[in-house]
Enzyme design. Sequence first.
Site, PDB file in Angstrom:
ATOM      1  CD  GLU A 201      47.576  42.365  39.022  1.00 60.00           C
ATOM      2  OE1 GLU A 201      47.044  43.490  39.106  1.00 60.00           O
ATOM      3  OE2 GLU A 201      48.786  42.204  38.842  1.00 60.00           O
ATOM      4  CB  CYS A 235      40.126  46.129  40.422  1.00 59.17           C
ATOM      5  SG  CYS A 235      41.029  45.828  38.880  1.00 59.17           S
TER       6      CYS A 235
END
Length: 458
Positions: A201, A235
């Site tokens: 991720e 993010c």
Amino acid sequence: MIVRSRSEPAPDLAERLDRLARLRSVVADNEERFRQAITADFGHRSAVETTIAEIMLVFSEIRHATKHLKTWMTPQRVATALQFLPARNRLMPQPLGVVGIIAPWNYALQLTLAPAIGAIAAGNRVIIKPSELVPHFAALLKEAVGEKFDAAEVLVTGVEDEIATGFASLPFDHLMFTGSARVGRLVAEAAGRNLTPVTLELGGKSPAIIDASADLDEAAERIAYGKLLNAGQTCIAPDYVLVPERSLQAFAEKVRAQMRRMFGTDPSNEDYTSIVSDRHYARLEGLVADAAQRGAKILQPAKPDDPNWKAHRKFPPTLILGATEAMAVMQEEIFGPVLPVLGTRDAAEAIAFVNARDRPLALYWFGKERSARDEVLARTVSGGVTINDCLFHFTQINQPMGGVGASGSGVYHGEWGFRTFSKLKPVFYRSKFNRLADLYPPYGGKIARLEKLMRLMS
């Protein structure tokens, strides 16, 4: 732990539910302590943001897994080809064994425990490596988990025990890493030596596209929120905005006004989160200074020369107009409250701009024209998309979360996490009425008849 995972490979439903309940109590019994530990690590972290973006999401994930786990664990029926009937096919979910989790610092609780929930639901044992940037949180998590779990079930390492690449070199059955693409490459390389499957991720430069049909006031408010949550240390935060050239200045002013409305101009505002470290603060200063030196226009809703910004390690919200490819702010993920706003001639140019870069982890589109929306969805590739807002695709527990290309690989959340951390083992149950023995030698007329039948069915 590895030995136990082989000798006791598949905990039953009751045991998995018990582990999920204990994990929930780890958080529920220590809510305020987690809020305090995280704010100590950041210098200041909005208590509301820790509650809604971390604690409540973890509770939601555990509740969802608890509700659906029995169904997830049930072997799945799979169609059987006609020539093999009355045999049966099934997919049998089984735990992989030991799952390693290398956790990030930006949402330390949520991005640590969300993948752990999927791994535990799938029946695995879990080892967690917290980030060295959040030592107060890591110490508390290690203590709280140690009180509820045997070390052979869930184990939290100290932040000093192993750097990420060293941890990734351990012989896990699956490894999950959340963090930067640079470190992700090193983690994947280290895990590859053991042929350990890896879920990455990562992040990257997630665009927000403002269509000509968009409501600029609405888009400005939602982008300001998506960018400044956790002071941009997210993010999937919008990393830059593409807006029609004729609306560029007006849109930027609307975003600036929304930033001022939400967080004011006082660095001591309790709702506004600090930058996690002096090094990250200096990096953001460098990005803005480089852009200004190269001719960009800098817009800020507050006076950036107030020394209290730096004293509180809070970076003033910043808009950059006129950013170019030569500027560092357009070459790396920003990961802070700095937002370049770029003008485009039309929707085709916006799509081309996105496609000329690495696949982003997220993409945001604002507008009312369905055909324009569908054109962007069809012609761009990204980890996930939110239409007419930011961030909220991440919170959809029935949807997978994951990147593509440079923004990551693999998915988790809800049943998708259960599948990632399971082996879906195909099982063929032969019936005593099958004529499969006709395939055995000695070959003769029977094989010709069977071949003819198989050709008719193919």
